[in-house]
Design a protein around this motif. Structure first.
Motif, mmCIF file in Angstrom:
data_model
loop_
_atom_site.group_PDB
_atom_site.id
_atom_site.type_symbol
_atom_site.label_atom_id
_atom_site.label_comp_id
_atom_site.label_asym_id
_atom_site.label_seq_id
_atom_site.Cartn_x
_atom_site.Cartn_y
_atom_site.Cartn_z
ATOM 1 N N PRO A 31 0.670 -1.143 0.038
ATOM 2 C CA PRO A 31 -0.116 -0.002 -0.065
ATOM 3 C C PRO A 31 0.998 1.294 0.001
ATOM 4 N N SER A 32 0.230 2.516 -0.293
ATOM 5 C CA SER A 32 0.848 3.696 -0.292
ATOM 6 C C SER A 32 0.270 4.600 0.702
ATOM 7 N N PRO A 33 0.964 4.287 1.790
ATOM 8 C CA PRO A 33 0.280 5.349 3.081
ATOM 9 C C PRO A 33 0.613 6.751 2.857
ATOM 10 N N ARG A 34 -0.164 7.428 3.660
ATOM 11 C CA ARG A 34 0.074 8.941 3.460
ATOM 12 C C ARG A 34 1.179 9.457 4.383
ATOM 13 N N VAL A 35 2.179 10.131 3.940
ATOM 14 C CA VAL A 35 3.373 10.503 4.620
ATOM 15 C C VAL A 35 3.574 12.023 4.755
ATOM 16 N N ALA A 36 3.655 12.578 5.972
ATOM 17 C CA ALA A 36 3.856 13.849 6.255
ATOM 18 C C ALA A 36 5.380 13.898 6.611
ATOM 19 N N MET A 37 6.341 14.691 5.906
ATOM 20 C CA MET A 37 7.415 14.996 6.043
ATOM 21 C C MET A 37 7.501 16.393 6.950
ATOM 22 N N ILE A 38 8.089 16.208 8.113
ATOM 23 C CA ILE A 38 7.944 17.411 9.140
ATOM 24 C C ILE A 38 9.488 17.765 9.258
ATOM 25 N N VAL A 39 9.751 18.912 8.882
ATOM 26 C CA VAL A 39 11.137 19.576 8.827
ATOM 27 C C VAL A 39 11.300 20.793 9.777
ATOM 28 N N PRO A 40 11.923 20.919 10.978
ATOM 29 C CA PRO A 40 12.366 22.086 11.386
ATOM 30 C C PRO A 40 13.359 22.700 10.849
ATOM 31 N N LYS B 5 14.039 22.211 18.504
ATOM 32 C CA LYS B 5 13.834 21.195 17.657
ATOM 33 C C LYS B 5 12.564 20.496 17.894
ATOM 34 N N ASN B 6 12.478 19.814 19.262
ATOM 35 C CA ASN B 6 11.429 18.986 19.612
ATOM 36 C C ASN B 6 9.942 19.614 19.607
ATOM 37 N N HIS B 7 10.041 20.959 19.969
ATOM 38 C CA HIS B 7 9.081 21.788 19.960
ATOM 39 C C HIS B 7 8.490 22.174 18.483
ATOM 40 N N ASN B 8 9.496 22.243 17.481
ATOM 41 C CA ASN B 8 8.946 22.423 16.296
ATOM 42 C C ASN B 8 8.390 21.413 15.636
ATOM 43 N N LEU B 9 9.046 19.902 15.970
ATOM 44 C CA LEU B 9 8.568 18.729 15.290
ATOM 45 C C LEU B 9 6.960 18.258 15.774
ATOM 46 N N LEU B 10 6.701 18.787 16.935
ATOM 47 C CA LEU B 10 5.492 18.447 17.456
ATOM 48 C C LEU B 10 4.450 19.461 17.072
ATOM 49 N N ALA B 11 4.907 20.749 16.811
ATOM 50 C CA ALA B 11 3.832 21.481 16.122
ATOM 51 C C ALA B 11 3.641 21.087 14.759
ATOM 52 N N GLY B 12 4.513 20.543 14.024
ATOM 53 C CA GLY B 12 4.345 19.811 12.631
ATOM 54 C C GLY B 12 3.336 18.583 13.003
ATOM 55 N N VAL B 13 3.505 17.886 14.040
ATOM 56 C CA VAL B 13 2.827 16.637 14.172
ATOM 57 C C VAL B 13 1.581 17.205 14.246
ATOM 58 N N ALA B 14 1.181 18.359 15.037
ATOM 59 C CA ALA B 14 -0.142 18.775 15.524
ATOM 60 C C ALA B 14 -1.057 19.246 14.316
#
Length: 390
Positions: free
Chosen positions: A43-52, A116-125
């Motif tokens: 399958p081709s899952p939906r991918v979110a690339m999160i970049v700080p 960096k962690n804070h930025n990553l979690l903003a992307g995850v949200a």
């Protein structure tokens, strides 16, 4: 003293030989398997690339450009800066203008974790309601067009819930600090396929959304100094290890690295070990001895023999040690992405273990993590106790 030298030298040689043997195929996978074009899979899952992202440098521009040229069809980008005044904002806006698959986000200043962690979690949200897999990347390394696919595929195929790549330094000159960073990254790269000790690398790693939520990664990142070195031990306790993808290797071009940059970078890597897994930090003391002990004993023994204060045996022992270490350097030279002249390579190979030992000693007197104008007071397990902005 002779017995200590012989045993230490043998242990050092065996350690380096075992590391080379364990990791050489993995390190060479990216070099010998270049990008060959899109290769869809199901399958081709939906991918979110999160970049700080922070700053406007040639490395940031080249890194972002390569990430935004991924061939994976079911991909969205979330590029995160701390605030709207960051110089990276203009770079991002120019690169994603007119694109519907990429957004720029502002996370705000971190108060309880590394920025960096804070930025990553903003992307995850922003991505959690759409994505099946999160791919986390740094903005300062050049990626292959199939990086997202390479990282998503093991998760989509059920091989694991977390996958990881690494990076190789591409030296554009052969000064000792440049080659020292190449070799330090190479040693760490060789550890990646050793499942018992492998750690994810935050510059190229992927986690399924389900695992991210089920295993409380957000809670870990929201209070920790670093992303990868907190994630690896956290998931290892649950029996989860990174699925290493040899081809998922980014490139870090370097030239004329100053000595101070090499020293501070290597100290920072060891500080993550100290803060996040202090038991491992203490446990590597014998390895640190092997990095400098045999060389130190050989040097002083040979000098003593020359000035008549030690047994002439030391001259032959030191020569044999140097020849063996030189031979090990030739093995590792086969893993370099570019051909490096023999003399500079040898100097770098001899200097890197000594620098690692020196930087490890520096961590004993360092109790803050400093990065881009911010100092973090860090406690047990990598937990951020205080953020000090300078």
């Amino acid at each position: 003293m002779k017995t200590l030298f012989v045993l230490s030298a043998l242990a050092e040689a065996l350690l380096l030989l075992a590391l080379w043997n364990a990791g050489r195929r993995h390190v060479l996978a990216g070099l010998r398997n270049p990008y060959k074009g899109p290769e869809p899979f199901e399958p081709s899952p939906r991918v979110a690339m999160i970049v700080p992202v922070t700053g406007d440098t040639p490395a940031v521009r080249a890194g972002l450009k390569s990430l935004l040229e991924q061939d994976y069809p079911n991909l969205r980008y979330f590029l995160v800066t701390r605030d709207g005044s960051d110089p990276a904002v203009g770079v991002i806006d120019a690169l994603i203008a007119g694109r519907g698959d990429a957004v720029r986000l502002v996370s705000g200043p971190a108060e309880t974790s590394g920025q960096k962690n804070h930025n990553l979690l903003a992307g995850v949200a922003q991505a959690r309601h759409w994505a099946d897999i999160y791919v986390f990347c740094d903005s300062t390394h050049v990626a292959r067009p199939d990086l997202a696919r390479l990282l998503a595929r093991p998760i989509a195929e059920g091989k694991g819930v977390m996958s990881g790549g690494f990076h190789r330094v591409v030296p554009h000159n052969d000064t000792t600090p440049t080659l020292g960073m190449l070799l330090a990254c190479m040693f760490l790269h060789c550890l990646q396929p050793v499942r018992a000790v492998t750690q994810p690398w935050g510059g190229a790693m992927a986690v399924s959304r389900k695992a991210f939520e089920e295993h409380g990664i957000q809670a870990v990142w929201s209070t920790n100094i670093v992303d990868d070195f907190s994630l690896g031990p956290h998931l290892a306790k649950k029996g989860i290890r990174t699925w290493p993808v040899g081809e998922a290797c980014l490139e870090t071009p370097l030239k004329s690295v100053p000595f101070a940059i090499w020293q501070d970078w290597l100290t920072r890597q060891l500080l993550y070990l100290k803060f996040c897994t202090p038991e491992m930090w203490l446990g590597v003391v014998p390895v640190i001895w092997l990095f400098f002990g045999p060389a130190l004993l050989a040097l002083f023994g040979a000098l003593g023999a020359v000035f008549g204060a030690a047994d002439p045996w030391w001259l032959g022992a030191a020569a044999l040690y140097g020849a063996a270490f030189f031979g090990l350097g030739l093995l590792y030279r086969q893993l370099a992405p570019l051909r490096v002249r023999l003399l500079p390579w040898t100097l770098g190979f001899f200097a890197t273990p000594l620098m690692a030992a020196w930087c490890y000693l520096r961590t004993w007197t360092t109790f803050h993590m400093r990065w881009r104008g911010t100092s973090y007071k860090v406690g047990w397990g990598g937990k951020v106790l205080r953020v000090i902005r300078q």
